[in-house]
Motif scaffolding. Structure first.
Motif, short mmCIF file in Angstrom:
data_model
loop_
_atom_site.label_atom_id
_atom_site.label_comp_id
_atom_site.label_asym_id
_atom_site.label_seq_id
_atom_site.Cartn_x
_atom_site.Cartn_y
_atom_site.Cartn_z
N ILE A 51 25.50 -16.28 13.64
CA ILE A 51 25.95 -16.50 12.27
C ILE A 51 27.22 -17.33 12.33
CG2 ILE A 51 24.89 -14.39 11.40
CD1 ILE A 51 27.55 -13.04 11.45
N THR A 52 27.46 -18.10 11.29
CA THR A 52 28.61 -19.00 11.30
C THR A 52 29.39 -18.89 10.00
OG1 THR A 52 27.27 -20.84 10.47
CG2 THR A 52 27.51 -20.65 12.86
N GLY A 53 30.66 -19.22 10.08
CA GLY A 53 31.53 -19.23 8.91
C GLY A 53 32.98 -19.20 9.35
N ASP A 54 33.83 -19.87 8.60
CA ASP A 54 35.25 -19.97 8.91
C ASP A 54 35.97 -18.77 8.30
OD1 ASP A 54 37.89 -20.61 9.29
OD2 ASP A 54 37.67 -22.70 8.68
N LEU A 55 36.40 -17.83 9.13
CA LEU A 55 37.04 -16.61 8.64
C LEU A 55 38.47 -16.84 8.18
CD1 LEU A 55 35.71 -13.94 11.17
CD2 LEU A 55 34.79 -14.60 8.93
N SER A 56 38.97 -18.06 8.33
CA SER A 56 40.29 -18.37 7.75
C SER A 56 40.18 -18.80 6.30
CB SER A 56 40.99 -19.47 8.56
OG SER A 56 40.36 -20.72 8.37
N GLU A 57 38.93 -18.98 5.83
CA GLU A 57 38.68 -19.36 4.44
C GLU A 57 38.10 -18.15 3.72
OE1 GLU A 57 39.48 -22.13 3.05
OE2 GLU A 57 40.06 -23.25 4.86
N THR A 58 38.85 -17.58 2.80
CA THR A 58 38.43 -16.33 2.16
C THR A 58 37.08 -16.47 1.46
OG1 THR A 58 39.78 -16.89 0.22
CG2 THR A 58 40.76 -15.45 1.88
N ASP A 59 36.79 -17.66 0.94
CA ASP A 59 35.52 -17.86 0.23
C ASP A 59 34.32 -17.82 1.17
OD1 ASP A 59 36.95 -18.12 -2.08
OD2 ASP A 59 36.81 -20.31 -2.18
N GLU A 60 34.54 -18.03 2.46
CA GLU A 60 33.42 -18.04 3.41
C GLU A 60 33.12 -16.67 4.00
OE1 GLU A 60 33.03 -21.13 6.29
OE2 GLU A 60 34.17 -22.60 5.10
N ILE A 61 34.04 -15.73 3.87
CA ILE A 61 33.85 -14.42 4.51
C ILE A 61 32.65 -13.68 3.93
CG2 ILE A 61 34.93 -12.21 5.05
CD1 ILE A 61 37.65 -13.67 4.86
N PRO A 62 32.45 -13.63 2.60
CA PRO A 62 31.24 -12.95 2.09
C PRO A 62 29.95 -13.58 2.58
CG PRO A 62 32.85 -13.21 0.34
CD PRO A 62 33.35 -14.03 1.50
N GLU A 63 29.95 -14.89 2.81
CA GLU A 63 28.75 -15.55 3.34
C GLU A 63 28.46 -15.10 4.77
OE1 GLU A 63 25.47 -17.95 4.22
OE2 GLU A 63 26.25 -17.09 2.36
N VAL A 64 29.50 -14.87 5.55
CA VAL A 64 29.31 -14.33 6.90
C VAL A 64 28.67 -12.95 6.81
CG1 VAL A 64 30.49 -13.57 9.00
CG2 VAL A 64 31.18 -15.70 7.89
N ALA A 65 29.15 -12.13 5.88
CA ALA A 65 28.56 -10.80 5.69
C ALA A 65 27.11 -10.90 5.25
CB ALA A 65 29.38 -10.01 4.66
N ARG A 66 26.81 -11.88 4.39
CA ARG A 66 25.43 -12.04 3.94
C ARG A 66 24.52 -12.42 5.10
NH1 ARG A 66 21.70 -15.30 3.32
NH2 ARG A 66 22.93 -17.04 4.13
N GLN A 67 24.97 -13.34 5.95
CA GLN A 67 24.18 -13.71 7.12
C GLN A 67 23.97 -12.51 8.04
OE1 GLN A 67 25.45 -17.41 9.15
NE2 GLN A 67 26.71 -17.77 7.34
N ALA A 68 25.01 -11.73 8.21
CA ALA A 68 24.90 -10.55 9.08
C ALA A 68 23.87 -9.56 8.53
CB ALA A 68 26.26 -9.88 9.21
N ALA A 69 23.79 -9.44 7.22
CA ALA A 69 22.86 -8.49 6.61
C ALA A 69 21.41 -8.82 6.91
CB ALA A 69 23.09 -8.45 5.10
N GLU A 70 21.13 -10.07 7.21
CA GLU A 70 19.75 -10.47 7.52
C GLU A 70 19.23 -9.82 8.79
OE1 GLU A 70 19.66 -14.71 7.57
OE2 GLU A 70 20.04 -14.92 5.41
N PHE A 71 20.14 -9.33 9.63
CA PHE A 71 19.72 -8.68 10.88
C PHE A 71 19.55 -7.18 10.72
CE2 PHE A 71 21.70 -12.64 12.13
CZ PHE A 71 20.86 -13.11 13.13
N GLY A 72 19.85 -6.66 9.54
CA GLY A 72 19.75 -5.22 9.33
C GLY A 72 21.03 -4.51 9.74
N ARG A 73 20.93 -3.21 9.92
CA ARG A 73 22.11 -2.42 10.27
C ARG A 73 22.43 -2.56 11.74
NH1 ARG A 73 23.26 2.95 12.15
NH2 ARG A 73 25.17 3.80 11.21
N PHE A 74 23.67 -2.91 12.03
CA PHE A 74 24.12 -3.02 13.41
C PHE A 74 24.49 -1.63 13.95
CE2 PHE A 74 24.74 -7.33 11.91
CZ PHE A 74 24.32 -8.08 13.00
#
Length: 237
Positions: A51-74
């Motif tokens: 998964i990718t996203g710039d964690l220094s940009e607050t607007d991109e952090i929810p998108e990182v979480a969304r990508q992570a959700a595609e894998f299910g529960r870690f």
């Protein structure tokens, strides 16, 4: 075999952690700032996903979480991504772990990278939003966040890890700690359910230490959670 997410896995401790976990047979999802920074492990093809996203940009952090959700529960999430550079340090080191934790399905184990430098951090939380936070400040805050989460959710353990001063790009060539020992504790915590304490440990090389007193202070923890909630508009469940 566990499904594990490692943030900031393109280089340094994050890459070493992800590579070691994959080598032990776990399904490892790696996070990097951009697709071209997703480095191949030893024996390419062992990542379960990226998964990718710039964690220094607050607007991109929810998108990182969304990508992570595609894998299910870690089973475990290792919040390794970090920077020493202001003003990004507050966002990458503290805000991003908070938002990702709040938005993602709760894993069995949460591991957050701290630093011995957290002991020089400030409890002045106005620095969180005004761009004046130091690296030490952000590591104190993420340690306090970890310990606030330690007993928040049944079935989810939270631990903070001081990896030591290791010779990564961030640590520099003069660093005196061992790189293998530097990632060994987080790989161990991510894959072992029987550790003592079972949650709320501040770890250095698989041994617990006492963190900055503020990190265990419930009043400071609540102030921190309140500032993070107000700053991000995201509340913990």
């Amino acid at each position: 075999m566990s499904l594990i997410l490692v943030t900031g896995a393109s280089t340094g401790l994050g890459h070493a952690t992800a590579d070691a976990l994959a080598g032990d047979g776990h399904d490892v999802v790696v996070h990097a700032r951009t697709p071209d920074r997703v480095a191949a492990p030893s024996g390419a093809g062992r990542w379960a996903g990226a998964i990718t996203g710039d964690l220094s940009e607050t607007d991109e952090i929810p998108e990182v979480a969304r990508q992570a959700a595609e894998f299910g529960r870690f089973d475990a999430v290792v919040h390794n991504a970090g920077t020493m550079h202001a003003p990004e340090a507050a966002t990458v080191n503290t805000v991003a772990p908070y938002v990702l934790t709040a938005l993602m399905e709760k894993p069995s184990t949460l591991v957050y990278l701290s630093s011995s430098m957290h002991r020089d951090g400030s409890t002045d939380l106005t620095r969180l939003a005004d761009g004046t936070a130091t690296y030490s400040d952000t590591k104190l805050w993420v340690t306090a966040l970890t310990l606030a989460l330690a007993s928040r959710w049944e079935g989810t353990a939270a631990h903070a890890v001081d990896p030591g001063w290791v010779p990564t790009r961030m640590g520099g060539p003069a660093a005196s700690d061992d790189l293998t020992a530097g990632h060994g504790t987080q790989t161990w915590l991510a894959t072992h359910s029987t550790v003592t304490p079972p949650t709320g440990g501040y770890w250095y090389h698989q041994h617990t230490q006492d963190p900055h007193p503020a990190a265990r202070d419930p009043r400071f923890q609540e102030r921190l959670l309140g500032v993070l909630r107000e700053l991000t508009g995201v509340a913990l469940g």
